[in-house]
Design a protein around this motif. Structure first.
Motif, PDB file in Angstrom:
ATOM      1  N   ASP A 154       3.135   8.291   0.621  1.00 26.15           N
ATOM      2  CA  ASP A 154       2.112   7.372   0.138  1.00 26.15           C
ATOM      3  C   ASP A 154       2.679   6.547  -1.005  1.00 26.15           C
ATOM      4  OD1 ASP A 154      -0.354   6.361  -1.288  1.00 26.15           O
ATOM      5  OD2 ASP A 154      -1.261   7.434   0.397  1.00 26.15           O
ATOM      6  N   ALA A 155       2.426   5.250  -0.926  1.00 32.04           N
ATOM      7  CA  ALA A 155       2.954   4.344  -1.940  1.00 32.04           C
ATOM      8  C   ALA A 155       2.310   4.579  -3.299  1.00 32.04           C
ATOM      9  CB  ALA A 155       2.733   2.901  -1.490  1.00 32.04           C
ATOM     10  N   GLN A 156       1.193   5.296  -3.341  1.00 34.86           N
ATOM     11  CA  GLN A 156       0.500   5.530  -4.606  1.00 34.86           C
ATOM     12  C   GLN A 156       1.109   6.676  -5.404  1.00 34.86           C
ATOM     13  OE1 GLN A 156      -3.960   5.106  -4.397  1.00 34.86           O
ATOM     14  NE2 GLN A 156      -3.564   5.196  -2.205  1.00 34.86           N
ATOM     15  N   PHE A 157       2.097   7.361  -4.849  1.00 36.12           N
ATOM     16  CA  PHE A 157       2.724   8.475  -5.572  1.00 36.12           C
ATOM     17  C   PHE A 157       3.391   7.948  -6.840  1.00 36.12           C
ATOM     18  CE2 PHE A 157       6.064  11.405  -6.718  1.00 36.12           C
ATOM     19  CZ  PHE A 157       5.484  12.645  -6.539  1.00 36.12           C
ATOM     20  N   VAL A 158       3.064   8.562  -7.979  1.00 39.11           N
ATOM     21  CA  VAL A 158       3.621   8.169  -9.270  1.00 39.11           C
ATOM     22  C   VAL A 158       4.602   9.251  -9.715  1.00 39.11           C
ATOM     23  CG1 VAL A 158       3.113   7.692 -11.689  1.00 39.11           C
ATOM     24  CG2 VAL A 158       1.561   6.865  -9.897  1.00 39.11           C
ATOM     25  N   SER A 159       5.849   8.869  -9.920  1.00 40.73           N
ATOM     26  CA  SER A 159       6.892   9.848 -10.244  1.00 40.73           C
ATOM     27  C   SER A 159       7.229   9.897 -11.731  1.00 40.73           C
ATOM     28  CB  SER A 159       8.166   9.525  -9.453  1.00 40.73           C
ATOM     29  OG  SER A 159       8.637   8.226  -9.775  1.00 40.73           O
ATOM     30  N   ASP A 160       6.561   9.093 -12.549  1.00 33.28           N
ATOM     31  CA  ASP A 160       6.868   9.067 -13.984  1.00 33.28           C
ATOM     32  C   ASP A 160       6.749  10.467 -14.584  1.00 33.28           C
ATOM     33  OD1 ASP A 160       6.902   6.409 -13.432  1.00 33.28           O
ATOM     34  OD2 ASP A 160       5.136   5.892 -14.630  1.00 33.28           O
ATOM     35  N   ASN A 161       7.741  10.821 -15.427  1.00 33.03           N
ATOM     36  CA  ASN A 161       7.751  12.091 -16.164  1.00 33.03           C
ATOM     37  C   ASN A 161       7.790  13.315 -15.248  1.00 33.03           C
ATOM     38  OD1 ASN A 161       5.838  10.027 -17.694  1.00 33.03           O
ATOM     39  ND2 ASN A 161       6.878  11.257 -19.255  1.00 33.03           N
ATOM     40  N   LEU A 162       8.178  13.113 -14.005  1.00 30.28           N
ATOM     41  CA  LEU A 162       8.065  14.185 -13.020  1.00 30.28           C
ATOM     42  C   LEU A 162       9.407  14.427 -12.341  1.00 30.28           C
ATOM     43  CD1 LEU A 162       5.674  15.913 -11.916  1.00 30.28           C
ATOM     44  CD2 LEU A 162       5.463  14.242 -10.083  1.00 30.28           C
TER      45      LEU A 162
END
Length: 373
Positions: A154-162
């Motif tokens: 999904d394009a909504q996945f946010v990977s910041d700080n992860l």
């Protein structure tokens, strides 16, 4: 060409070929051959359903013919019955070791030979049918895998700080990690571990992912999202399919994280490379029972800059050594302390787990999430 099974009968003695012709002509289509090389040449021209093969022949003997046929991927599935005067146990042992399906000594009776031929033709036909079915199932399996993988991306996945470590036993697996930021600026995260692994466990992933991102986009409170995911899994999934879940709401500006632990392993909160608190499971895994009211968070964590939170599936702590010992939470705590102190990548966890499991390997999907504040 006929509908009858096609056999090759190989014997250098003319009288033996006459005997075989008399026995086979009413039941099978066949070719009579007098040498091992003639047998190999005939197989190249037309693949038989079964071969009756003498052993003592000039030039190339039956053992060599059998070995060459078995060593060729195109002919290794042809059942070979040795039909020979060699009665030594060592010869029979060698015949079976090199791939023959049967060994009949001369003289033989007509009912015996015909019964053995029928048996091995039937077994060979069943093996081919199973191989074809397995091939079709593998194609369908790969097709479904691709669909599921595309649905879970999904394009909504946010990977910041992860940082993520995901080591599935199969291409599709029962673990998933979801992460997004709502329009209001809240960070929603979910780690899920479905029962089992491979395709059955992966079936619920697209449903959970679609609900999570769609409701987060609408700024639906996470309490209601957890409830909705639970009830949809309860309603639509088989009773044996449910999802242990760790869900978090990071209120970034307030330095606060709300936690829902639903049948998942402990969430570990580290500060200055040391474990300061854990959040254990407070609810059943999602999908087991229906909830009429939203689920309240089971913990509220006060977090500071550079704190680390680790969530993980039970495949991490349930890894077993060759002696049957569990990897466990204590080893994981020590490993994470080392990871933070030495600034290792998450691959270090994979290395340690695989070394611990030894040659038997891991027995479950491994997923670990490292959230840095």
């Amino acid at each position: 060409m006929s509908d009858k099974p096609y056999l090759l009968a190989v014997d250098d003695e003319l009288i033996n070929r006459y005997v075989l012709e008399d026995l086979l002509e009413e039941h099978y289509e066949f070719s009579l051959l007098q040498s091992g090389q003639a047998c190999l040449d005939a197989v190249e021209e037309r693949k038989p359903d079964l071969i009756l093969l003498d052993i003592d022949m000039p030039g190339m003997d039956g053992f060599e013919v059998c070995e060459r046929l078995q060593g060729n991927a195109k002919t290794s599935d042809i059942p070979i019955i040795f039909l020979t005067a060699k009665i030594e146990v060592s010869d029979q042992k060698k015949g079976f070791e090199i791939g023959a399906v049967d060994y009949i000594t001369k003289p033989f009776t007509e009912p015996l030979l015909l019964a053995r031929i029928r048996t091995h033709l039937s077994l060979s036909s069943s093996k081919k049918m199973l191989a074809n079915q397995n091939s079709e199932l593998n194609k369908e399996h790969a097709y479904i895998e691709n669909i599921l993988l595309n649905m879970r991306d999904d394009a909504q996945f946010v990977s910041d700080n992860l940082r993520l470590l995901m080591t599935p036993l199969n291409r599709t697996n029962g673990d998933l990690v979801l992460s997004t930021i709502t329009p209001g600026g809240k960070r929603y995260l979910l780690i899920g571990d479905f029962t089992g692994h491979a395709l059955p466990a992966a079936l619920g992933g697209p449903l959970v992912s679609a609900l999570f991102y769609a409701l987060a986009e609408q700024e639906v409170p996470l309490t209601q999202i957890v409830q909705e995911i639970n009830n949809q899994l309860f309603t639509k999934m088989p009773v044996e399919l449910f999802m242990a879940s760790l869900v978090m709401e990071w209120q970034v500006t307030q330095g606060r994280i709300l936690v829902w632990n639903c049948g998942m392993s402990d969430l570990m909160h580290f500060r200055n490379h040391q474990l300061i608190e854990s959040v254990s499971s407070a609810y059943l895994p999602l999908g087991i029972v229906e909830h009429e009211e939203p689920l309240l968070p089971c913990a509220e964590l006060e977090v500071k800059s550079d704190d680390r939170l680790f969530g993980y599936s039970d495949g991490v702590i349930d890894a077993r050594s060759e002696q049957g010992e569990l990897f466990g939470k204590t080893r994981l705590k020590s490993l994470l302390e080392e990871l933070l102190a030495e600034k290792h990548s998450l691959d270090r966890i994979n290395q340690v787990l695989n070394n611990f499991a030894g040659e038997q390997g891991l027995n479950d999907d491994v997923t670990l999430m490292d959230l840095k504040i």
